[in-house]
Each structure stands twice: as C-alpha cells, then as structure tokens.
Design an enzyme around this catalytic site. Structure first.
Site, PDB file in Angstrom:
ATOM      1  N   ASP A  14      68.025  37.882  14.688  1.00 23.32           N
ATOM      2  CA  ASP A  14      67.368  36.602  14.682  1.00 23.32           C
ATOM      3  C   ASP A  14      66.399  36.626  13.566  1.00 23.32           C
ATOM      4  O   ASP A  14      65.220  36.349  13.731  1.00 23.32           O
ATOM      5  CB  ASP A  14      66.374  36.489  16.167  1.00 23.32           C
ATOM      6  CG  ASP A  14      65.600  37.673  16.312  1.00 23.32           C
ATOM      7  OD1 ASP A  14      65.699  38.633  15.520  1.00 23.32           O
ATOM      8  OD2 ASP A  14      64.592  37.752  17.098  1.00 23.32           O
ATOM      9  N   HIS A 246      59.300  46.884  11.836  1.00 26.82           N
ATOM     10  CA  HIS A 246      60.227  47.050  13.001  1.00 26.82           C
ATOM     11  C   HIS A 246      61.562  46.988  12.808  1.00 26.82           C
ATOM     12  O   HIS A 246      62.254  48.133  12.975  1.00 26.82           O
ATOM     13  CB  HIS A 246      60.068  45.749  13.999  1.00 26.82           C
ATOM     14  CG  HIS A 246      58.504  45.691  14.491  1.00 26.82           C
ATOM     15  ND1 HIS A 246      57.735  46.555  15.328  1.00 26.82           N
ATOM     16  CD2 HIS A 246      57.578  44.619  14.193  1.00 26.82           C
ATOM     17  CE1 HIS A 246      56.650  45.822  15.701  1.00 26.82           C
ATOM     18  NE2 HIS A 246      56.447  44.806  14.739  1.00 26.82           N
TER      19      HIS A 246
HETATM   20  O1  LIG Z   1      53.419  39.355  18.039  1.00 25.57           O
HETATM   21  C1  LIG Z   1      54.560  39.408  18.053  1.00 25.57           C
HETATM   22  N1  LIG Z   1      55.130  38.405  18.792  1.00 25.57           N
HETATM   23  C2  LIG Z   1      56.562  38.328  18.990  1.00 25.57           C
HETATM   24  N2  LIG Z   1      57.396  38.771  18.102  1.00 25.57           N
HETATM   25  C3  LIG Z   1      56.907  39.727  17.389  1.00 25.57           C
HETATM   26  C4  LIG Z   1      55.475  40.104  17.301  1.00 25.57           C
HETATM   27  N3  LIG Z   1      55.405  40.892  16.192  1.00 25.57           N
HETATM   28  C5  LIG Z   1      56.498  41.048  15.597  1.00 25.57           C
HETATM   29  N4  LIG Z   1      57.605  40.557  16.525  1.00 25.57           N
HETATM   30  C6  LIG Z   1      58.933  40.421  16.295  1.00 25.57           C
HETATM   31  O2  LIG Z   1      59.570  41.078  17.330  1.00 25.57           O
HETATM   32  C7  LIG Z   1      60.324  42.223  16.928  1.00 25.57           C
HETATM   33  C8  LIG Z   1      59.231  43.141  17.493  1.00 25.57           C
HETATM   34  O3  LIG Z   1      59.042  43.218  18.739  1.00 25.57           O
HETATM   35  C9  LIG Z   1      60.552  42.208  15.661  1.00 25.57           C
HETATM   36  O4  LIG Z   1      61.741  41.645  15.240  1.00 25.57           O
HETATM   37  C10 LIG Z   1      59.459  41.337  14.966  1.00 25.57           C
HETATM   38  O5  LIG Z   1      59.959  40.449  13.958  1.00 25.57           O
END
Ligand SMILES: O=c1[nH]cnc2c1ncn2[C@@H]1O[C@H](CO)[C@@H](O)[C@H]1O
Length: 322
Positions: A14, A246
């Site tokens: 995504d 991540h």
């Molecule tokens: O705080 C957040 N809220 C939502 N999505 C996030 C946040 N931080 C990182 N990601 C996204 O979700 C995945 C890891 O959980 C990663 O793909 C990152 O881009």
C-alpha cells in the site's frame, strides 16, 4: 558461471513511504526476483496504491514487473477504511504530487494473480505482505490449495506482547482488516510475522538520511524527497530523530532470513471491540485444560529478534548502490 536460483517474491503493498523503500531494497537485492506487485489499501486507498506501485516501478526502470490491483474493501466487505495519510502524506509519497504513471495494472485481480503464481511455481513463491491482509485472505478463500502452494508469507504486522501503533492494542496492518489477518494466520500456510516488537528496533536516523542525501545511488535522491513527511510524523508522534523501517525490515526477513530469529505458535486476532486488531500468540508455556480459540489451529512463526544494525546497514547499502 553457475547462477544461484533467486527466490521469487510478490510484494503485496500500500505504498506508502516505507513501502517505497522496501520495494527499492527488493529490486536491488540479488537474492530475490520480484515477479509481481499486488496492491491494497492502508497507507492510501487501493486505486492510489496501484498508481504509486506503477510509478515506483517506472522510477526504478522496472515496468516489466506486473502490478495486479487488490481489494478496495475488507474481507467482510467493510468500506470504512482507516487510511494513514497522516503518516505518508495525502498522495502516500510525501506530498510530492508526481505525474501519473504511464503503465496500467494487469486485468487479473491481486487475489487471482497470487493464486495463479502460487500454482505455477508451487512452493517457490514468497509473498511479502506490507499492508492489510485482505488480498492474501481472498487468495486463501479462492483456492483451498493456496496455503499449501505458496512457499512462504512474510507479514509485516502485529504487535506481540507490546502496544500497537494505531492504539495501545493494535498494529496498523492487522487493524486494517483483522478478520483477514485471522484467516491468514490460521490458514496453515508457512507464515512469518514481523511485528512492531521487531520493527521498532530498526531505526533510520537523521544521520543516515544525511548520508542518503549525499549519495548518488540509484534511489537515494528520490527517497530523500519523499522521506520528509515520514520523518516529521515520527518526530511529532513518537518524539524520535529518525524513522522506523517497518517495511524494509519485513522485506529483509524474506531476503536475508538469517538476520532474524523467531518463535512458533498459534496466533489469533481480536476482530472487534476496543482491542480490535490485537494479536495474541500462544507461547505454549502452559497446557490449557479447556479447549480455546488457539487449540488445534495451525502455527505461524513470529519474529522475536533482529540484527538491527545489520538491517539498517543493508538497507542503506542497497539504497545507495548504483
Ligand atoms: O502510526 C501509524 N498509524 C498507521 N500506520 C502507521 C503508523 N506508523 C506506521 N504506519 C504504517 O503501518 C505499517 C506499520 O504498522 C507500516 O507500513 C507503516 O507505514
């Protein structure tokens, strides 16, 4: 010269700033061959994810790689999606408003493409899933043999025995479609979960970004443009002078598995209530007398440790390589 066989991977994604990094790392990794990209909502809506995937492949000069568009709704047909544009910018790529890509997705849906490739190369394909698991769960439902035919599914998702990043219970990708995650984790496929308990150990610092900015490497300048928004978010939300890697970390779990150690057990997902998206691993330290939701379910692997300095080093190397 003897060529060692490259591991075939499909990236379900995504994009997303850290997705972009992970895609570029994969394309620069001699250990793997990217045979397709499938798209999903999460950091952006699915249509934009498809557009961004095509754009990133054009930036990389790899428009030969097919992109299959994924689901626009959750596995339970939910349309109220949680989109993380506050992490990645409204366009998903750091508010750069790049021109639209020239390429188009293939006709096949993401789930149909996953099923077809797993059939074609039985046991040889690794899916690296960087977003909510809807497409993978659809593939499991579409083809009962999918979980056997797919080589491995490396999932960026879950938060094992720690707080999430959406709320104290849930990590974003599992929260995005918890029913799909539960289907995939209990499908019997060879699943490796790389959760926040591991990815939060892998940080790209401000100093690393400065090194990227000075590099003439293939992807360095492009990434520096899009990384600003991701750094600002981590600075504001997490009080960090750096960002979590991540998606590149999960990618490297597929590319260089020796950098990780894992445990194995049944993982179930909470699908409703205030703990929706919670991932609970049975660590098998206790024999429960009663039948539970974890009893007699297939196990998955859950990453518990990572050589974080080596992951950062490899990511930097591959993104600054010519
Ligand atoms: O705080 C957040 N809220 C939502 N999505 C996030 C946040 N931080 C990182 N990601 C996204 O979700 C995945 C890891 O959980 C990663 O793909 C990152 O881009």
């Amino acid at each position: 010269m003897v060529e060692t066989k490259r591991k075939k991977i499909i990236i379900d994604t995504d994009p997303g700033i850290d997705d972009a990094m992970a895609i570029f790392v994969a394309l620069q990794s001699p250990e793997v061959e990217v045979i397709g990209i499938t798209t999903i909502y999460g950091n952006v809506y699915t249509t934009l994810a498809t557009r961004n995937a095509l754009h990133l492949l054009e930036i990389a000069g790899r428009s030969d790689i097919p992109v299959a568009e994924g689901s626009r709704v959750t596995i339970t047909k939910g349309t109220k999606l949680r989109i993380a544009d506050f992490v990645h910018g409204a366009d998903g790529l750091g508010n750069q408003n790049f021109p639209p890509p020239q390429g188009k997705p293939i006709e096949e849906s993401a789930a149909a493409f996953l099923v077809a490739q797993a059939n074609l190369y039985a046991g040889e394909v690794t899916v690296v899933a960087l977003g909510p698991l809807t497409n993978i769960a659809l593939a499991v439902q579409l083809e009962p043999a999918f979980s056997k035919n797919i080589g491995q599914i490396v999932v960026l998702g879950g938060a094992f025995a720690m707080n999430g990043n959406v709320n104290p219970a849930a990590e974003a990708n599992v929260f995005g479609d918890p029913d799909a995650a539960d289907i995939v984790f209990t499908s019997g496929a060879d699943v490796l979960c790389v959760g926040l308990n591991v990815t939060h150990q892998v940080v790209l610092t401000d100093a690393d970004r400065d090194k990227l900015a000075q590099s003439n490497g293939r992807f360095a300048q492009y990434l520096c443009k899009i990384l600003d928004v991701y750094f600002s978010y981590h600075h504001d939300a997490c009080n960090m002078n750096g960002v979590y890697l991540h998606d590149p970390t999960a990618m490297l779990a597929a590319v260089v598995p020796s950098l990780f150690t894992y445990t194995e057990g049944v993982v179930r997902v909470q699908t409703s209530g205030i703990t929706k998206g919670l991932t609970v691993l049975d660590n098998r330290k206790k024999r429960f007398d009663e039948v539970t939701g974890w009893t007699d379910k297939p196990t998955v692997k859950v990453a518990v440790a990572v050589d974080a300095p080596e992951v950062v080093k490899l990511v930097m190397q591959r993104l600054t390589d010519p």
